[in-house]
Design a protein around this motif. Structure first.
Motif, PDB file in Angstrom:
ATOM      1  N   PHE A 148     -76.122 106.936  27.523  1.00 29.41           N
ATOM      2  CA  PHE A 148     -77.239 106.802  26.577  1.00 29.41           C
ATOM      3  C   PHE A 148     -77.693 107.796  25.705  1.00 29.41           C
ATOM      4  O   PHE A 148     -77.611 107.670  24.561  1.00 29.41           O
ATOM      5  CB  PHE A 148     -78.503 105.802  26.966  1.00 29.41           C
ATOM      6  N   GLU A 175     -80.363 102.790  19.092  1.00 30.24           N
ATOM      7  CA  GLU A 175     -79.570 102.903  19.968  1.00 30.24           C
ATOM      8  C   GLU A 175     -79.833 101.708  21.075  1.00 30.24           C
ATOM      9  O   GLU A 175     -79.204 101.072  21.852  1.00 30.24           O
ATOM     10  CB  GLU A 175     -79.014 104.069  20.668  1.00 30.24           C
ATOM     11  N   LEU A 176     -81.231 101.700  21.228  1.00 27.35           N
ATOM     12  CA  LEU A 176     -81.885 100.850  22.109  1.00 27.35           C
ATOM     13  C   LEU A 176     -81.803  99.346  21.703  1.00 27.35           C
ATOM     14  O   LEU A 176     -81.426  98.453  22.568  1.00 27.35           O
ATOM     15  CB  LEU A 176     -83.471 100.902  22.263  1.00 27.35           C
ATOM     16  N   ALA A 177     -81.718  99.100  20.331  1.00 26.56           N
ATOM     17  CA  ALA A 177     -81.525  97.643  19.884  1.00 26.56           C
ATOM     18  C   ALA A 177     -80.259  97.313  20.289  1.00 26.56           C
ATOM     19  O   ALA A 177     -80.132  96.111  20.316  1.00 26.56           O
ATOM     20  CB  ALA A 177     -81.586  97.919  18.222  1.00 26.56           C
ATOM     21  N   LYS A 178     -79.142  98.059  20.678  1.00 21.18           N
ATOM     22  CA  LYS A 178     -77.880  97.466  21.036  1.00 21.18           C
ATOM     23  C   LYS A 178     -77.220  98.136  22.330  1.00 21.18           C
ATOM     24  O   LYS A 178     -76.272  97.969  22.432  1.00 21.18           O
ATOM     25  CB  LYS A 178     -77.185  97.752  19.878  1.00 21.18           C
ATOM     26  N   VAL A 179     -78.307  98.563  23.125  1.00 24.08           N
ATOM     27  CA  VAL A 179     -77.962  99.158  24.433  1.00 24.08           C
ATOM     28  C   VAL A 179     -77.344  97.962  25.276  1.00 24.08           C
ATOM     29  O   VAL A 179     -77.609  96.905  25.420  1.00 24.08           O
ATOM     30  CB  VAL A 179     -79.043  99.801  25.061  1.00 24.08           C
ATOM     31  N   ARG A 180     -76.170  98.637  25.803  1.00 25.02           N
ATOM     32  CA  ARG A 180     -75.496  97.627  26.808  1.00 25.02           C
ATOM     33  C   ARG A 180     -74.967  98.758  27.979  1.00 25.02           C
ATOM     34  O   ARG A 180     -74.602  99.689  27.644  1.00 25.02           O
ATOM     35  CB  ARG A 180     -74.532  96.964  26.476  1.00 25.02           C
ATOM     36  N   GLU A 198     -75.567 102.778  32.152  1.00 30.44           N
ATOM     37  CA  GLU A 198     -76.133 103.385  30.686  1.00 30.44           C
ATOM     38  C   GLU A 198     -76.413 104.720  30.756  1.00 30.44           C
ATOM     39  O   GLU A 198     -76.417 105.388  30.001  1.00 30.44           O
ATOM     40  CB  GLU A 198     -77.364 102.397  30.329  1.00 30.44           C
ATOM     41  N   GLY A 234     -81.498  98.323  31.424  1.00 32.55           N
ATOM     42  CA  GLY A 234     -82.015  97.620  30.523  1.00 32.55           C
ATOM     43  C   GLY A 234     -83.057  98.127  29.594  1.00 32.55           C
ATOM     44  O   GLY A 234     -83.381  99.398  29.720  1.00 32.55           O
ATOM     45  N   ARG A 235     -83.287  97.510  28.369  1.00 30.76           N
ATOM     46  CA  ARG A 235     -83.872  98.120  27.170  1.00 30.76           C
ATOM     47  C   ARG A 235     -85.306  98.850  27.570  1.00 30.76           C
ATOM     48  O   ARG A 235     -85.777 100.067  27.253  1.00 30.76           O
ATOM     49  CB  ARG A 235     -83.902  97.398  25.948  1.00 30.76           C
ATOM     50  N   LEU A 238     -85.309 101.688  30.179  1.00 31.89           N
ATOM     51  CA  LEU A 238     -84.865 103.032  29.407  1.00 31.89           C
ATOM     52  C   LEU A 238     -85.945 103.653  28.650  1.00 31.89           C
ATOM     53  O   LEU A 238     -86.200 104.819  28.670  1.00 31.89           O
ATOM     54  CB  LEU A 238     -83.670 102.603  28.458  1.00 31.89           C
ATOM     55  N   MET A 239     -86.952 102.836  27.943  1.00 35.65           N
ATOM     56  CA  MET A 239     -87.914 103.279  27.482  1.00 35.65           C
ATOM     57  C   MET A 239     -89.045 104.159  28.254  1.00 35.65           C
ATOM     58  O   MET A 239     -89.403 105.063  28.156  1.00 35.65           O
ATOM     59  CB  MET A 239     -88.539 102.349  26.429  1.00 35.65           C
TER      60      MET A 239
END
Length: 298
Positions: A148, A175-180, A198, A234-235, A238-239
Motif C-alpha cells: 500500500f 488509494e484508501l478509496a480503492k484499496v484491495r 495489502e 481493510g480500509r 490501514l488508517m
C-alpha cells in the motif's frame, strides 16, 4: 592519484532547512588532510553519475549531505567497494543515519567522518541488493516498500498538486478509496509462500519515511533481511496502522508476520516498488542481503 573526498549535497533536502550547512561541512572534512570536491548534479540520475565518476577518479570517500534519498543515490557508487562512505544527515527523513549511529547534528557527523579518515577506521554495515526482471541491479540501505505504501508513493509522484506533505496525505486518501488485497508470492531462501496482502516490506533497517518503524527489530549487521507481510486489513485498519508504525507496535497484531531471510523474491501484479523513498520499478524483484557491503565512516 591524489585521493580526495567527494561530497554529494542536496540543497533542497529537509525542505531547505540546512542550506547553510555545506560550507561548514566542507571545512570540517578538510581537516582529514585531503582535498574536498563538491559534486554538481541537476537530477538524481546526474547525482549518481557524478558519484560514479568521483569513485573512478580515485575518491577516498563519498559523503552524502542530505536525507535517505541522497544517501540512496550516493550508495550506488560505493556499495560493495572499498571506498569509504560518510553521511551528514540533512533530510526530512534520516532513517539510515539513525539506524547506524550517525550523529544527527551535521557538523558533528562531519567531524566523525574526518576523524575516521585520519585514523583509517570504518564500520561495516550490510546493504540490500535488488535485481529486477531486466537484470538491473540497485542497492538500498533502509526499507523496500512493495504494498500500500508503494502505491501511495507512486500516486503522489504522479500528482502536481497540492505541494508538500499535503500531496502525500491526499494520495493516501485516494488509494484508501480503492484499496484491495493483492496476491503476492514470496520466495524466502527458496521457500515459496503465496497469500493475499495489502502490506509487504523488506528491509535492513528499522524505519523509513522519517521514523516509521516498519521493521522495528531489523539489524543492519546481522546478514539478514527482515520481511514483513500482513493479512488483509481493510480500509479502517490501514488508517489505524500509521500511528502504530511510529512506535513499531503494529508487529504485535496477529495478522502481521515478520520473518528473516538472506534472499527474497517478491512477485505481485500492479506494484511499483520503492526503496529508501526512491522509485525502483515494477515487481517481480529479487532482494539479497550483502553483509558488510559498505564501509561507513563515523
Amino acid at each position: 592519484m591524489n585521493e580526495f573526498i567527494a561530497v554529494l549535497a542536496n540543497p533542497s533536502a529537509g525542505k531547505g532547512r540546512h542550506r547553510g550547512l555545506l560550507p561548514g561541512v566542507v571545512e570540517v572534512l578538510g581537516t582529514a588532510g585531503r582535498p574536498v570536491r563538491i559534486l554538481t548534479a541537476g537530477s538524481g540520475i546526474e547525482a549518481e553519475e557524478a558519484c560514479h565518476v568521483a569513485v573512478a577518479d580515485g575518491a577516498a570517500a563519498v559523503v552524502a549531505v542530505g536525507g535517505d534519498g541522497t544517501v540512496h543515490r550516493a550508495l550506488q557508487s560505493v556499495a560493495g567497494r572499498e571506498v569509504g562512505f560518510g553521511v551528514v544527515p540533512a533530510g526530512t527523513g534520516n532513517d539510515f543515519a539513525s539506524a547506524v549511529g550517525v550523529p544527527q547534528e551535521g557538523l558533528t557527523a562531519a567531524e566523525g567522518i574526518a576523524a575516521a579518515l585520519r585514523d583509517g577506521r570504518d564500520h561495516r554495515f550490510d546493504l540490500a541488493r535488488t535485481l529486477d526482471a531486466h537484470g538491473e541491479q540497485r542497492w538500498f540501505c533502509a526499507v523496500l516498500a512493495a504494498g500500500f505504501d508503494a502505491l501511495v508513493n507512486e500516486r503522489a509522484n504522479r500528482m502536481r498538486r497540492p505541494r508538500g506533505a499535503h500531496r502525500y496525505d491526499l494520495a493516501i486518501l485516494l488509494e484508501l478509496a480503492k484499496v484491495r488485497a493483492r496476491t503476492y508470492t514470496l520466495t524466502l531462501d527458496g521457500e515459496q509462500r503465496t497469500f493475499p496482502a495489502e502490506i509487504v516490506a523488506v528491509g535492513n533497517c528499522a524505519s523509513y519515511g522519517g521514523g516509521m518503524r516498519m521493521l522495528p527489530d531489523a539489524d543492519p549487521t546481522d546478514g539478514l533481511l527482515d520481511v514483513l507481510f500482513a493479512a488483509p486489513l481493510g480500509r479502517l485498519d490501514l488508517m489505524r496502522l500509521k500511528p502504530r508504525l511510529r512506535h513499531g507496535t503494529h508487529v504485535r497484531d496477529p495478522r502481521v508476520t515478520v520473518v528473516r531471510a538472506r534472499e527474497v523474491r517478491i512477485e505481485a501484479e500492479g506494484i511499483i516498488s520503492y526503496a529508501d523513498g526512491e522509485r525502483l520499478g515494477p515487481l517481480p524483484l529479487e532482494v539479497s542481503c550483502v553483509p558488510g557491503a559498505v564501509r561507513l565512516l563515523c
